[in-house]
Design a protein around this motif. Structure first.
Motif, PDB file in Angstrom:
ATOM      1  N   GLU A   2      16.126  10.564  -5.758  1.00 56.45           N
ATOM      2  CA  GLU A   2      14.772  10.331  -5.555  1.00 56.45           C
ATOM      3  C   GLU A   2      14.323   8.800  -5.995  1.00 56.45           C
ATOM      4  O   GLU A   2      14.706   8.501  -7.284  1.00 56.45           O
ATOM      5  CB  GLU A   2      14.160  11.619  -6.261  1.00 56.45           C
ATOM      6  CG  GLU A   2      12.564  11.785  -5.858  1.00 56.45           C
ATOM      7  CD  GLU A   2      12.062  12.865  -6.429  1.00 56.45           C
ATOM      8  OE1 GLU A   2      11.218  12.785  -7.095  1.00 56.45           O
ATOM      9  OE2 GLU A   2      12.591  14.112  -6.324  1.00 56.45           O
ATOM     10  N   GLU A   3      13.543   8.302  -5.052  1.00 49.80           N
ATOM     11  CA  GLU A   3      13.122   6.787  -5.601  1.00 49.80           C
ATOM     12  C   GLU A   3      11.739   7.190  -6.568  1.00 49.80           C
ATOM     13  O   GLU A   3      10.917   8.174  -6.263  1.00 49.80           O
ATOM     14  CB  GLU A   3      12.707   6.059  -4.424  1.00 49.80           C
ATOM     15  CG  GLU A   3      14.094   5.487  -3.638  1.00 49.80           C
ATOM     16  CD  GLU A   3      13.527   4.588  -2.800  1.00 49.80           C
ATOM     17  OE1 GLU A   3      12.523   3.846  -2.958  1.00 49.80           O
ATOM     18  OE2 GLU A   3      14.102   4.398  -1.657  1.00 49.80           O
ATOM     19  N   LYS A   4      11.864   6.218  -7.263  1.00 48.68           N
ATOM     20  CA  LYS A   4      10.940   6.121  -8.383  1.00 48.68           C
ATOM     21  C   LYS A   4       9.517   5.372  -7.931  1.00 48.68           C
ATOM     22  O   LYS A   4      10.034   4.276  -7.255  1.00 48.68           O
ATOM     23  CB  LYS A   4      11.161   5.536  -9.816  1.00 48.68           C
ATOM     24  CG  LYS A   4      10.643   6.281 -11.025  1.00 48.68           C
ATOM     25  CD  LYS A   4      11.589   5.556 -11.938  1.00 48.68           C
ATOM     26  CE  LYS A   4      10.736   6.087 -13.259  1.00 48.68           C
ATOM     27  NZ  LYS A   4      11.748   5.532 -14.449  1.00 48.68           N
ATOM     28  N   GLU A   5       8.392   5.679  -8.083  1.00 47.58           N
ATOM     29  CA  GLU A   5       7.436   5.330  -7.647  1.00 47.58           C
ATOM     30  C   GLU A   5       6.959   3.948  -8.388  1.00 47.58           C
ATOM     31  O   GLU A   5       6.899   4.114  -9.736  1.00 47.58           O
ATOM     32  CB  GLU A   5       6.062   6.034  -7.453  1.00 47.58           C
ATOM     33  CG  GLU A   5       4.891   5.265  -6.807  1.00 47.58           C
ATOM     34  CD  GLU A   5       3.656   6.323  -6.635  1.00 47.58           C
ATOM     35  OE1 GLU A   5       2.421   5.984  -6.880  1.00 47.58           O
ATOM     36  OE2 GLU A   5       3.911   7.499  -6.230  1.00 47.58           O
ATOM     37  N   VAL A   6       6.624   2.646  -7.916  1.00 46.91           N
ATOM     38  CA  VAL A   6       6.341   1.475  -8.824  1.00 46.91           C
ATOM     39  C   VAL A   6       4.889   1.813  -9.408  1.00 46.91           C
ATOM     40  O   VAL A   6       3.994   1.693  -8.468  1.00 46.91           O
ATOM     41  CB  VAL A   6       6.452   0.184  -8.140  1.00 46.91           C
ATOM     42  CG1 VAL A   6       5.984  -1.114  -8.960  1.00 46.91           C
ATOM     43  CG2 VAL A   6       7.985   0.293  -7.570  1.00 46.91           C
ATOM     44  N   SER A   7       4.568   1.507 -10.617  1.00 38.96           N
ATOM     45  CA  SER A   7       3.288   1.597 -10.988  1.00 38.96           C
ATOM     46  C   SER A   7       2.619   0.629 -11.459  1.00 38.96           C
ATOM     47  O   SER A   7       1.541   0.666 -12.213  1.00 38.96           O
ATOM     48  CB  SER A   7       3.085   2.897 -12.302  1.00 38.96           C
ATOM     49  OG  SER A   7       4.050   2.596 -13.178  1.00 38.96           O
ATOM     50  N   TYR A   8       3.256  -0.574 -11.685  1.00 38.28           N
ATOM     51  CA  TYR A   8       2.995  -1.707 -12.009  1.00 38.28           C
ATOM     52  C   TYR A   8       3.354  -2.951 -11.181  1.00 38.28           C
ATOM     53  O   TYR A   8       4.383  -2.865 -10.232  1.00 38.28           O
ATOM     54  CB  TYR A   8       3.610  -1.882 -13.633  1.00 38.28           C
ATOM     55  CG  TYR A   8       4.948  -2.237 -13.468  1.00 38.28           C
ATOM     56  CD1 TYR A   8       5.383  -3.262 -13.441  1.00 38.28           C
ATOM     57  CD2 TYR A   8       5.823  -1.025 -13.788  1.00 38.28           C
ATOM     58  CE1 TYR A   8       6.893  -3.624 -13.852  1.00 38.28           C
ATOM     59  CE2 TYR A   8       6.959  -1.051 -13.926  1.00 38.28           C
ATOM     60  CZ  TYR A   8       7.561  -2.453 -13.745  1.00 38.28           C
ATOM     61  OH  TYR A   8       9.045  -2.387 -13.823  1.00 38.28           O
TER      62      TYR A   8
END
Length: 125
Positions: A2-8
């Motif tokens: 699962e890919e991690k969402e970029v939050s920055y």
């Protein structure tokens, strides 16, 4: 996986580019403010360079030609200009309402005498 969402957003590359641009601007503004690269010019002689005075020829509204305030015809003007140095700059002050041919005749006479630094004086709008 699962890919991690970029939050920055990574701003480090942006800051690096801005610092480089700031360095370029500050360096070039220093050269502009000081007038270029400072150099000490060599001295050639103690005699001052002879400055050539700008000569003025005027054409009034009626088409009359004046040189040093004296009215002249084109042949007389040509004879008057003969003793002058050929590098002498001339400014022609012509009334805006004269026929173009009168100006062209004067310019042709001055150039035929051997002077090449001739300009027309104008006003700003």
């Amino acid at each position: 996986m699962e890919e991690k969402e970029v939050s920055y957003i990574n701003v480090i590359p942006f800051v690096d580019i801005m610092l480089v641009l700031l360095t370029i601007v500050l360096t070039t503004s220093t050269f502009i403010a000081t007038g270029g690269i400072p150099v000490q010019l060599p001295k050639a002689s103690q005699n001052p360079v002879e400055t050539v005075k700008v000569q003025t020829i005027e054409i009034d509204r009626s088409g009359a030609i004046f040189y040093h305030g004296i009215r002249q015809t084109l042949p007389d003007l040509q004879k008057t200009l003969m003793p002058l140095d050929r590098k002498t700059p001339f400014i022609i002050r012509a009334d805006r309402d004269i026929p173009l041919q009168g100006f062209v005749d004067l310019l042709d006479t001055v150039k035929a005498t051997g002077f090449h630094k001739v300009s027309l004086q104008t006003e700003r709008k």
